[in-house]
Every structure is written in C-alpha cells, then in structure tokens.
Design an enzyme around this catalytic site. Structure first.
Site, PDB file in Angstrom:
ATOM      1  N   LYS A  54     -24.283  28.540  11.864  1.00 13.60           N
ATOM      2  CA  LYS A  54     -24.035  28.010  10.514  1.00 13.60           C
ATOM      3  C   LYS A  54     -23.338  26.659  10.592  1.00 13.60           C
ATOM      4  O   LYS A  54     -23.735  25.698   9.921  1.00 13.60           O
ATOM      5  CB  LYS A  54     -23.200  29.021   9.711  1.00 13.60           C
ATOM      6  CG  LYS A  54     -23.991  30.264   9.349  1.00 13.60           C
ATOM      7  CD  LYS A  54     -23.151  31.352   8.696  1.00 13.60           C
ATOM      8  CE  LYS A  54     -24.049  32.569   8.413  1.00 13.60           C
ATOM      9  NZ  LYS A  54     -23.342  33.685   7.752  1.00 13.60           N
ATOM     10  N   GLN A  98     -17.316  35.847   7.280  1.00 12.42           N
ATOM     11  CA  GLN A  98     -18.386  36.530   8.009  1.00 12.42           C
ATOM     12  C   GLN A  98     -18.115  38.032   8.073  1.00 12.42           C
ATOM     13  O   GLN A  98     -17.004  38.472   8.343  1.00 12.42           O
ATOM     14  CB  GLN A  98     -18.507  35.935   9.424  1.00 12.42           C
ATOM     15  CG  GLN A  98     -19.724  36.395  10.197  1.00 12.42           C
ATOM     16  CD  GLN A  98     -21.051  35.849   9.664  1.00 12.42           C
ATOM     17  OE1 GLN A  98     -21.089  34.899   8.877  1.00 12.42           O
ATOM     18  NE2 GLN A  98     -22.147  36.445  10.075  1.00 12.42           N
ATOM     19  N   ASP A 121     -22.222  33.025  -0.364  1.00 16.74           N
ATOM     20  CA  ASP A 121     -22.913  34.240   0.085  1.00 16.74           C
ATOM     21  C   ASP A 121     -23.516  35.012  -1.093  1.00 16.74           C
ATOM     22  O   ASP A 121     -24.328  35.913  -0.890  1.00 16.74           O
ATOM     23  CB  ASP A 121     -21.927  35.194   0.792  1.00 16.74           C
ATOM     24  CG  ASP A 121     -21.882  35.007   2.299  1.00 16.74           C
ATOM     25  OD1 ASP A 121     -22.924  34.634   2.877  1.00 16.74           O
ATOM     26  OD2 ASP A 121     -20.814  35.267   2.891  1.00 16.74           O
TER      27      ASP A 121
HETATM   28  N1  L34 Z   1     -20.538  36.900   5.036  1.00 19.61           N
HETATM   29  N2  L34 Z   1     -21.715  37.923   6.736  1.00 19.61           N
HETATM   30  C1  L34 Z   1     -21.694  37.056   5.709  1.00 19.61           C
HETATM   31  N3  L34 Z   1     -22.776  36.327   5.349  1.00 19.61           N
HETATM   32  C2  L34 Z   1     -23.938  36.469   6.018  1.00 19.61           C
HETATM   33  O1  L34 Z   1     -25.027  35.792   5.636  1.00 19.61           O
HETATM   34  C3  L34 Z   1     -23.997  37.327   7.122  1.00 19.61           C
HETATM   35  N4  L34 Z   1     -25.115  37.484   7.908  1.00 19.61           N
HETATM   36  C4  L34 Z   1     -25.432  38.819   8.418  1.00 19.61           C
HETATM   37  C5  L34 Z   1     -24.181  39.341   9.131  1.00 19.61           C
HETATM   38  N5  L34 Z   1     -22.949  39.030   8.407  1.00 19.61           N
HETATM   39  C6  L34 Z   1     -22.862  38.096   7.427  1.00 19.61           C
HETATM   40  C7  L34 Z   1     -25.627  36.550   8.720  1.00 19.61           C
HETATM   41  O2  L34 Z   1     -25.285  35.386   8.703  1.00 19.61           O
HETATM   42  C8  L34 Z   1     -26.570  38.532   9.372  1.00 19.61           C
HETATM   43  N6  L34 Z   1     -26.563  37.095   9.541  1.00 19.61           N
HETATM   44  C9  L34 Z   1     -27.391  36.412  10.448  1.00 19.61           C
HETATM   45  C10 L34 Z   1     -27.504  35.023  10.479  1.00 19.61           C
HETATM   46  C11 L34 Z   1     -28.319  34.370  11.380  1.00 19.61           C
HETATM   47  C12 L34 Z   1     -29.057  35.082  12.280  1.00 19.61           C
HETATM   48  C13 L34 Z   1     -28.969  36.460  12.278  1.00 19.61           C
HETATM   49  C14 L34 Z   1     -28.139  37.114  11.372  1.00 19.61           C
HETATM   50  C15 L34 Z   1     -29.917  34.365  13.261  1.00 19.61           C
HETATM   51  O3  L34 Z   1     -29.856  33.165  13.374  1.00 19.61           O
HETATM   52  N7  L34 Z   1     -30.752  35.103  14.023  1.00 19.61           N
HETATM   53  C16 L34 Z   1     -31.617  34.548  15.050  1.00 19.61           C
HETATM   54  C17 L34 Z   1     -31.266  35.135  16.414  1.00 19.61           C
HETATM   55  C18 L34 Z   1     -29.829  34.994  16.765  1.00 19.61           C
HETATM   56  C19 L34 Z   1     -29.473  35.564  18.118  1.00 19.61           C
HETATM   57  O4  L34 Z   1     -30.074  35.105  19.127  1.00 19.61           O
HETATM   58  O5  L34 Z   1     -28.620  36.465  18.173  1.00 19.61           O
HETATM   59  C20 L34 Z   1     -33.053  34.906  14.709  1.00 19.61           C
HETATM   60  O6  L34 Z   1     -33.938  34.161  15.099  1.00 19.61           O
HETATM   61  O7  L34 Z   1     -33.256  35.950  14.083  1.00 19.61           O
END
Ligand code: L34
Length: 296
Positions: A54, A98, A121
């Site tokens: 982020k 988060q 959010d």
């Molecule tokens: N307050 N908490 C708050 N806001 C959110 O919007 C989140 N979330 C979820 C967990 N807690 C939170 C996120 O940001 C899940 N989440 C999130 C954000 C980004 C990715 C996954 C979950 C992401 O970039 N995923 C990548 C892979 C990342 C890796 O290699 O671990 C993808 O390509 O799916």
C-alpha cells in the site's frame, strides 16, 4: 473448455494509471496532495506485505503516505489517541488500521474512532450503512469494489445474474452482497450468501452464474461445485507449505484452481487477481477522501 483468466494485475495497473493522472491534476490545480496514514499493530508477516504494498503504491501514484508501526502490545488508548491526532491532521485524508489487529484491540472501537470522511477502508458503520442503502457516492469497500471493477473490465455483466458469495465477513462477503444488490451497473444481481453453517452449500454454488469465494479455506471450491461456464472470483489468500519451492511456501486461493479453471467461463488467479485490485481501489478511495475534506 478452458476459462478466461482475469488479469487482476493488468486491470489494477489501468486503474492505478488513472489514479496517478487524477492525483497529478489535483496537485496542479488545487495544490493538494492526497495523504494516507496506514497503521499496523504487531508483526503479522502477511499484514507487513500488504501494508508495504500500500505504501509503495502511494509513492508510485504521487500520494503521500505515513506508515505507523506499533508494537503488538500497544494499548487501545494509545491507538485511539493516534487516530484522534490523524483525524485532526489536514495533511492526512485517509486513515486505515490494517486488520487483523492484536487481540487487546477492539476493531469495532477503532473503526468507529476514524473520522468517517477519512475512512478509506469503508469500514465505519456510517459508510457501510450508505453502501447497504444503495448510496454509492461515498467511499466503497476496497475488495468488493475491486471485484466489481474486475468483472466490468472483463465485460461480465451482473444484472439478473445469480451471484453466490461464500463467506459472510464484514470486509468482503457482506459488502460484496451490497454492491451486487445495488441498482445499476455492477449491481442488479440476485445474491445468495453462504457460510460455515449453510446446509448443502454446493446446491447453491451449482446454481450460480458468478461464485465469489471468500471463506479463507485453501482450495475449498471444487470443480463439481460449479456450473459449466460460471464466473469464479477467488478472494482467498492462503499460504500453504510447499517444500519444493525456494521459500518453502506458496499462495493458494479458496478455489481448487486448475480443475475449476477447466470448467469455468472466467476465473481470477491467486496471486494476481483480487489482491492488486484491493490496493488499487484503496488508492481511489484516498482521492475520494480529498473531495470529502473539501466538502466542509
Ligand atoms: N484494514 N485490513 C484493512 N484493510 C484491508 O484492505 C485489508 N486487506 C485484507 C487484510 N486486512 C486488511 C488487505 O489489504 C487483505 N488485503 C490484501 C491486500 C493486498 C493483497 C492481498 C490482501 C495482495 O497484494 N495480494 C497479492 C499477493 C501478495 C503476496 O505475495 O502475499 C496478490 O497478487 O494477490
């Protein structure tokens, strides 16, 4: 048949390019640079990855960010005090804590402490309520909004479709239902939410035109649970042991990917599906937050 693979990375890149252009315009015309505060309490490795992504994306799009790292044993009072200061800080337009937060912290209390005009959010009850009443003019929930954009950009209409959501979380399942139920583009669907207590869950998923899997169980959705040609959106991000890889683990979704991809009409991969969209929509909400701040 083999499914169209919905490229979340590419669609997120397109959304992010628009956000970068809008940010540049905002700075040039109004002299305002959007600012996002990202709070992380504790050292959950997955949360560290998401928070870093982020903050990095903010930098790439011209958005100021403030990363606030707190110890796992931070008190609720300390956290609420930090939020109060950020609420009163005109350089900060968006605030997020988060999830998951450490156990001594009430996530409810934290979310309610955030100024609803800075709630990027879309977790505050005031903003959640608006979305559930079909008013989509304010903040939108990042992951569900990202899924709506993935479908729209892939030419998949939701109107009149039966969307079956697996999981009733406050962050994905419930707000996803609200967007799919809203009137107009991205909505107008018939919505079913299934969860851990649903009886004969597969009887619902087999009827679905669109299945959204967000229950947090690795490879839960099997090929025999979907209709041929269904659209499958995989919100799960589960790290499972994989001794054959360099890191010793790998990411899998809530969908049994390969067999489901054989049968589905379209599918989102993990990684590179919904995850990058969550971040792209957070950036868009941060721009919206600047507009909210101007409104008073
Ligand atoms: N307050 N908490 C708050 N806001 C959110 O919007 C989140 N979330 C979820 C967990 N807690 C939170 C996120 O940001 C899940 N989440 C999130 C954000 C980004 C990715 C996954 C979950 C992401 O970039 N995923 C990548 C892979 C990342 C890796 O290699 O671990 C993808 O390509 O799916």
């Amino acid at each position: 048949m083999s499914a169209i693979i919905i490229d979340g990375k590419a669609i997120a890149a397109k959304v992010n390019a628009e956000t970068a252009a809008e940010t540049e315009k905002l700075v040039r015309e109004k002299g305002v640079r959007p600012g996002l505060a990202v709070i992380l309490a504790g050292e959950d490795p997955a949360s560290q990855v998401y928070v870093s992504r982020k903050v990095k994306m903010c930098g790439e799009l011209g958005i100021d960010s403030r990363k606030i790292l707190l110890p796992a044993d931070v008190s609720q009072d300390t956290l609420l005090g930090i939020i109060r200061d950020l609420n009163n800080d005109p350089a900060i337009h968006g605030i997020l804590v988060q999830s998951p937060a450490p156990k001594q912290i009430s996530e409810q209390a934290v979310v309610r402490a955030i100024d609803p005009r800075k709630d990027v959010d879309c977790f505050h009850p005031e903003n959640v309520g608006k979305v559930f009443l079909g008013d989509l003019s304010g903040f939108l929930p990042c992951t569900p909004w990202g899924i709506s954009v993935l479908l729209a950009e892939s030419g998949i209409s939701t109107a009149g479709k039966h969307a079956v959501i697996l999981g009733r979380s406050a962050i994905v399942g419930r707000p996803m239902a609200a967007l799919l139920l809203a009137k107009g583009a991205g909505g107008d669907a018939t919505v079913t939410i299934c969860h851990s207590r649903t009886k004969d869950l597969a009887s619902f998923t087999r009827q679905a035109d669109i299945v959204i899997a967000a229950l947090g169980i690795p490879r839960f959705l099997k090929a025999d649970m979907i209709r041929e040609g269904a659209v499958v959106v995989d919100v799960g991000i589960n790290r499972i042991p994989a001794p054959e890889t360099k890191t010793g683990s790998r990411l899998v979704g809530d969908v049994d990917y390969e067999p489901v991809a054989e049968k589905a009409g379209a599918i989102t991969p993990v990684p590179g599906g919904v995850g990058p969209m969550t971040i792209a929509m957070l950036m868009k909400n941060t721009l919206r937050a600047v507009r909210m701040a101007e409104q008073d």
